[in-house]
Scaffold this motif. Structure first.
Motif, PDB file in Angstrom:
ATOM      1  N   HIS A   1       0.830  -1.203   0.000  1.00 24.92           N
ATOM      2  CA  HIS A   1       0.000   0.000   0.000  1.00 24.92           C
ATOM      3  C   HIS A   1       0.868   1.258   0.000  1.00 24.92           C
ATOM      4  N   VAL A   2       1.928   1.251   0.801  1.00 20.09           N
ATOM      5  CA  VAL A   2       2.820   2.412   0.859  1.00 20.09           C
ATOM      6  C   VAL A   2       3.502   2.630  -0.491  1.00 20.09           C
ATOM      7  N   SER A   3       3.947   1.550  -1.116  1.00 21.39           N
ATOM      8  CA  SER A   3       4.624   1.693  -2.410  1.00 21.39           C
ATOM      9  C   SER A   3       3.688   2.265  -3.469  1.00 21.39           C
ATOM     10  N   VAL A   4       2.409   1.897  -3.408  1.00 26.08           N
ATOM     11  CA  VAL A   4       1.439   2.414  -4.380  1.00 26.08           C
ATOM     12  C   VAL A   4       1.099   3.876  -4.076  1.00 26.08           C
ATOM     13  N   GLN A   5       0.948   4.217  -2.796  1.00 31.70           N
ATOM     14  CA  GLN A   5       0.474   5.539  -2.408  1.00 31.70           C
ATOM     15  C   GLN A   5       1.587   6.540  -2.151  1.00 31.70           C
ATOM     16  N   LEU A   6       2.839   6.122  -2.274  1.00 33.45           N
ATOM     17  CA  LEU A   6       3.952   7.017  -1.932  1.00 33.45           C
ATOM     18  C   LEU A   6       3.919   8.330  -2.715  1.00 33.45           C
ATOM     19  N   PRO A   7       3.676   8.325  -4.036  1.00 36.53           N
ATOM     20  CA  PRO A   7       3.611   9.617  -4.737  1.00 36.53           C
ATOM     21  C   PRO A   7       2.506  10.526  -4.204  1.00 36.53           C
TER      22      PRO A   7
END
Length: 436
Positions: free
Chosen positions: A197-203
């Motif tokens: 989830h963090v990798s997807v939402q990081l931007p």
């Protein structure tokens, strides 16, 4: 002739898929994941799915809460994993015997951060739950997979916090599974979903946390008059500030009113703590009584003997023989996985002396400590060489100068430094020594 690309100059080139079967499979999967899904009929757009069903939510608030929750969950995961490895050590794991308070501290932090995460998770879910009802529910298979990952993350987080609270309260009726195993494996699933989830939402998070700071910096540089940065930041979004403040106060109050079961100076205000570290037989709490363990008769038997088995053969010691051996006194805490801990003054025989009695080297000896208790998940434990050789590791016969209370392990119990309470085996009946 030079061919022009239709791709804009500022758009990076996508890496080409590898040639061969692997490349074809990858292109096929990518194509399938990006295919639009059928839009459900508009008549199904009812209740929370209807347009305007929810008020606006701040992306910045969601990002800030996510950052706080991510830190809390990270601390919880690391300290919980450490506790699990200590209780179920693999061959490569090593845990020291000193300092004697280390496990007490790490497990106290684990439980405190877990409890503090409850209001943070509640605020986080409040800030994002309107997005769970977007229409259509998923436009592509890729988006459906992403939303499924979010659902797994939410379910895992709720499971971890709920089961953790049940364990702290020692209320196992609602959990038809062994808490330690369920909590451990769901922790891995939750952290995995969190990382995805963090990798997807990081931007999105980077933009949400950085945009306002950049705008504020630009205003400060361009404005001919001084700007009160604190006022601007608060007045821009007072609702966000109030939610953050409320979640922070709730997390702080939960921590202060529970951590006293580990931090003694705060014990008087620990009104929500399920355990009082000074209440129990001989001034120490008890998790499992002799009656609950089914050992009242066997532990009270005048014919009790402790059997120590090692390379030089078995040795059997009754209570008189144990009391005739050199006695040592140490001050060590009982630190339980539920988060409470309390120190006691213990007197008894050093484990290393019993190991040497049967011809083994304490620095290389693993000792299986078996209780008179029949069955149960913690009816025995293994003491590793660092603890076996430590002079603070005792087969205790007394607590605070008195003969052990039956509920504290009479006639003899294990007490060792830097070790979970579930591994401080009570009602010891047999020691089996083997050298590494």
């Amino acid at each position: 002739m030079v061919r022009r690309s239709d791709r804009p100059l500022n758009e990076p080139a996508l890496p080409a898929a590898p040639a061969g079967p692997a490349g074809r499979v990858r292109r096929l999967v990518t194509w399938l994941m990006e295919q639009p899904l059928p839009v459900p009929p508009e008549r199904l757009r009812r209740g929370p799915f209807r347009e305007g069903a929810f008020g606006p939510r701040s992306t910045r608030l969601t990002s800030q809460l996510g950052l706080l929750l991510g830190v809390a969950f990270g601390v919880c995961f690391v300290t919980g994993l450490l506790s699990h490895l200590i209780q179920h050590p693999p061959g490569w794991f090593w845990w020291p015997s000193r300092p004697v308070w280390l496990y007490r501290a790490t497990q106290g932090v684990h439980v405190a951060t877990g409890l503090a995460s409850i209001p943070l998770l509640g605020a986080k879910l409040w800030s994002v739950y309107p997005r769970l009802f977007t229409w259509p529910p998923a436009r592509t298979l890729l988006q459906a997979a992403e939303r499924g990952g979010v659902a797994a993350l939410v379910a895992g987080a709720l499971f971890q916090l709920t089961s953790g609270v049940f364990n702290i309260a020692r209320w196992y009726t609602p959990m038809p599974f062994f808490f330690t195993t369920g909590h451990y494996w769901v922790a891995w699933l939750t952290v995995g979903a969190l990382l995805v989830h963090v990798s997807v939402q990081l931007p999105v998070v980077r933009d949400a946390l950085g945009t306002r700071s950049e705008k504020r910096r630009t205003r400060l540089l361009d404005s001919p008059h001084p700007v009160r940065v604190g006022a601007e930041a608060g007045e821009a979004d007072p609702g966000r500030r109030h939610v953050l403040l409320g979640a922070g106060i709730a997390a702080g109050l939960i921590t202060v009113t529970t951590v006293g079961q580990t931090v003694r100076p705060l014990s008087r205000i620990a009104v929500l703590a399920p355990r009082r570290p000074t209440i129990g037989p001989q001034g120490l709490p008890v998790n499992k009584t002799a009656l609950g363990a089914g050992v009242r008769e066997s532990a009270s038997d005048p014919a009790y003997t402790l059997t120590v088995t090692g390379p030089a053969g078995p040795v059997r010691l009754d209570l008189a023989a144990l009391n005739a051996l050199p006695q040592y006194t140490v001050v060590l805490p009982i630190a339980c996985v539920e988060g409470w801990s309390a120190s006691g003054t213990w007197t008894g025989v050093r484990l290393r002396d019993l190991v040497e009695m049967v011809g083994a080297d304490p620095g290389r000896a693993h000792v299986l400590v078996e209780s008179l208790q029949a069955g149960g998940h913690y009816g025995s434990s293994t003491v590793e060489p660092p603890l076996t050789a430590d002079s603070f590791t005792l087969i205790a016969l007394r607590l605070r100068g008195e003969v052990l209370h039956l509920d504290h392990g009479y006639p003899a119990r294990l007490i060792a430094p830097n070790r979970p309470g579930v591994l401080q085996t009570k009602w010891v009946g047999r020691l089996t020594v083997r050298e590494a």
